[in-house]
Scaffold this motif. Structure first.
Motif, PDB file in Angstrom:
ATOM      1  N   LEU A  56       0.841  -1.196   0.000  1.00  0.00           N
ATOM      2  CA  LEU A  56       0.000   0.000   0.000  1.00  0.00           C
ATOM      3  C   LEU A  56       0.877   1.248   0.000  1.00  0.00           C
ATOM      4  N   ASN A  57       0.640   2.118  -0.957  1.00  0.00           N
ATOM      5  CA  ASN A  57       1.288   3.420  -0.980  1.00  0.00           C
ATOM      6  C   ASN A  57       0.420   4.340  -0.124  1.00  0.00           C
ATOM      7  N   LYS A  58       0.937   4.721   1.025  1.00  0.00           N
ATOM      8  CA  LYS A  58       0.143   5.522   1.961  1.00  0.00           C
ATOM      9  C   LYS A  58      -0.201   6.890   1.397  1.00  0.00           C
ATOM     10  N   SER A  59       0.630   7.419   0.522  1.00  0.00           N
ATOM     11  CA  SER A  59       0.361   8.743  -0.072  1.00  0.00           C
ATOM     12  C   SER A  59      -0.844   8.709  -1.000  1.00  0.00           C
ATOM     13  N   SER A  60      -0.886   7.667  -1.844  1.00  0.00           N
ATOM     14  CA  SER A  60      -1.976   7.579  -2.822  1.00  0.00           C
ATOM     15  C   SER A  60      -3.155   6.767  -2.304  1.00  0.00           C
ATOM     16  N   GLY A  61      -2.906   5.953  -1.273  1.00  0.00           N
ATOM     17  CA  GLY A  61      -3.972   5.086  -0.761  1.00  0.00           C
ATOM     18  C   GLY A  61      -4.238   3.894  -1.659  1.00  0.00           C
ATOM     19  N   LYS A  62      -3.326   3.638  -2.612  1.00  0.00           N
ATOM     20  CA  LYS A  62      -3.501   2.523  -3.557  1.00  0.00           C
ATOM     21  C   LYS A  62      -2.347   1.540  -3.423  1.00  0.00           C
ATOM     22  N   HIS A  63      -2.632   0.291  -3.765  1.00  0.00           N
ATOM     23  CA  HIS A  63      -1.579  -0.719  -3.820  1.00  0.00           C
ATOM     24  C   HIS A  63      -0.846  -0.566  -5.145  1.00  0.00           C
ATOM     25  N   GLU A  64       0.484  -0.580  -5.064  1.00  0.00           N
ATOM     26  CA  GLU A  64       1.295  -0.408  -6.271  1.00  0.00           C
ATOM     27  C   GLU A  64       2.323  -1.521  -6.366  1.00  0.00           C
ATOM     28  N   VAL A  65       2.664  -1.901  -7.595  1.00  0.00           N
ATOM     29  CA  VAL A  65       3.630  -2.969  -7.829  1.00  0.00           C
ATOM     30  C   VAL A  65       4.988  -2.586  -7.250  1.00  0.00           C
ATOM     31  N   ASN A  66       5.577  -3.515  -6.520  1.00  0.00           N
ATOM     32  CA  ASN A  66       6.911  -3.344  -5.952  1.00  0.00           C
ATOM     33  C   ASN A  66       7.896  -4.119  -6.832  1.00  0.00           C
ATOM     34  N   PRO A  67       8.715  -3.439  -7.630  1.00  0.00           N
ATOM     35  CA  PRO A  67       9.641  -4.130  -8.530  1.00  0.00           C
ATOM     36  C   PRO A  67      10.586  -5.091  -7.798  1.00  0.00           C
ATOM     37  N   GLU A  68      11.016  -4.733  -6.578  1.00  0.00           N
ATOM     38  CA  GLU A  68      11.907  -5.628  -5.828  1.00  0.00           C
ATOM     39  C   GLU A  68      11.180  -6.904  -5.430  1.00  0.00           C
ATOM     40  N   GLY A  69       9.897  -6.793  -5.084  1.00  0.00           N
ATOM     41  CA  GLY A  69       9.104  -7.974  -4.740  1.00  0.00           C
ATOM     42  C   GLY A  69       8.913  -8.885  -5.934  1.00  0.00           C
ATOM     43  N   VAL A  70       8.641  -8.296  -7.090  1.00  0.00           N
ATOM     44  CA  VAL A  70       8.483  -9.075  -8.323  1.00  0.00           C
ATOM     45  C   VAL A  70       9.800  -9.778  -8.657  1.00  0.00           C
ATOM     46  N   LYS A  71      10.911  -9.068  -8.541  1.00  0.00           N
ATOM     47  CA  LYS A  71      12.227  -9.658  -8.820  1.00  0.00           C
ATOM     48  C   LYS A  71      12.510 -10.819  -7.877  1.00  0.00           C
ATOM     49  N   PHE A  72      12.178 -10.661  -6.596  1.00  0.00           N
ATOM     50  CA  PHE A  72      12.404 -11.738  -5.629  1.00  0.00           C
ATOM     51  C   PHE A  72      11.714 -13.019  -6.088  1.00  0.00           C
ATOM     52  N   TYR A  73      10.425 -12.934  -6.416  1.00  0.00           N
ATOM     53  CA  TYR A  73       9.702 -14.141  -6.821  1.00  0.00           C
ATOM     54  C   TYR A  73      10.186 -14.674  -8.170  1.00  0.00           C
ATOM     55  N   LYS A  74      10.566 -13.796  -9.089  1.00  0.00           N
ATOM     56  CA  LYS A  74      11.153 -14.271 -10.355  1.00  0.00           C
ATOM     57  C   LYS A  74      12.430 -15.054 -10.089  1.00  0.00           C
ATOM     58  N   ASP A  75      13.259 -14.547  -9.176  1.00  0.00           N
ATOM     59  CA  ASP A  75      14.503 -15.247  -8.827  1.00  0.00           C
ATOM     60  C   ASP A  75      14.221 -16.590  -8.161  1.00  0.00           C
ATOM     61  N   VAL A  76      13.238 -16.621  -7.277  1.00  0.00           N
ATOM     62  CA  VAL A  76      12.866 -17.884  -6.621  1.00  0.00           C
ATOM     63  C   VAL A  76      12.403 -18.900  -7.666  1.00  0.00           C
ATOM     64  N   PHE A  77      11.507 -18.478  -8.573  1.00  0.00           N
ATOM     65  CA  PHE A  77      11.004 -19.400  -9.595  1.00  0.00           C
ATOM     66  C   PHE A  77      12.116 -19.856 -10.540  1.00  0.00           C
ATOM     67  N   ALA A  78      13.054 -18.968 -10.860  1.00  0.00           N
ATOM     68  CA  ALA A  78      14.180 -19.344 -11.722  1.00  0.00           C
ATOM     69  C   ALA A  78      15.036 -20.404 -11.035  1.00  0.00           C
ATOM     70  N   MET A  79      15.280 -20.242  -9.740  1.00  0.00           N
ATOM     71  CA  MET A  79      16.063 -21.236  -8.990  1.00  0.00           C
ATOM     72  C   MET A  79      15.327 -22.564  -8.928  1.00  0.00           C
ATOM     73  N   MET A  80      14.013 -22.511  -8.719  1.00  0.00           N
ATOM     74  CA  MET A  80      13.226 -23.741  -8.676  1.00  0.00           C
ATOM     75  C   MET A  80      13.277 -24.467 -10.025  1.00  0.00           C
ATOM     76  N   LYS A  81      13.149 -23.713 -11.103  1.00  0.00           N
ATOM     77  CA  LYS A  81      13.213 -24.304 -12.444  1.00  0.00           C
ATOM     78  C   LYS A  81      14.581 -24.938 -12.673  1.00  0.00           C
ATOM     79  N   LYS A  82      15.630 -24.220 -12.275  1.00  0.00           N
ATOM     80  CA  LYS A  82      17.001 -24.727 -12.429  1.00  0.00           C
ATOM     81  C   LYS A  82      17.187 -26.052 -11.697  1.00  0.00           C
ATOM     82  N   ARG A  83      16.550 -26.200 -10.545  1.00  0.00           N
ATOM     83  CA  ARG A  83      16.686 -27.404  -9.727  1.00  0.00           C
ATOM     84  C   ARG A  83      15.603 -28.445 -10.002  1.00  0.00           C
TER      85      ARG A  83
END
Length: 95
Positions: A56-83
């Motif tokens: 939640l972005n407290k300034s706008s009152g809206k939920h916004e995409v967190n690029p670091e959060g998206v990257k974290f899950y992409k990295d997790v899925f890439a590691m899972m695929k690799k293994r």
């Protein structure tokens, strides 16, 4: 058995700790290696944290995409695929 009480005759240090017991965010590479290489498993149930992906972005009152959060899950899925580990994903049930 009463939750939150130390059994009679037992030391409190055995039952109460401030140690981190699960730190998948920082140790997912080692955790997935342990699961796949050491234990020979090929699937894992995992949760995705909605606030990590769209806080939640407290300034706008809206939920916004967190690029670091998206990257974290992409990295997790890439590691899972690799293994060769298939993810079974749920949204984190506390969110």
């Amino acid at each position: 058995k009463t939750c939150g009480r130390i059994p009679e005759g037992q030391s409190g240090s055995r039952w109460v700790t401030l140690d981190v017991t699960d730190d998948f965010f920082h140790t997912y590479n080692a955790d997935i290696d342990l699961l796949s290489v050491e234990y020979g498993m090929n699937a894992m149930r995992m949760s995705m944290s909605w606030p990590r992906l769209m806080p939640l972005n407290k300034s706008s009152g809206k939920h916004e995409v967190n690029p670091e959060g998206v990257k974290f899950y992409k990295d997790v899925f890439a590691m899972m695929k690799k293994r060769g580990v298939t993810p079974f994903v749920t949204l984190h049930h506390w969110d």
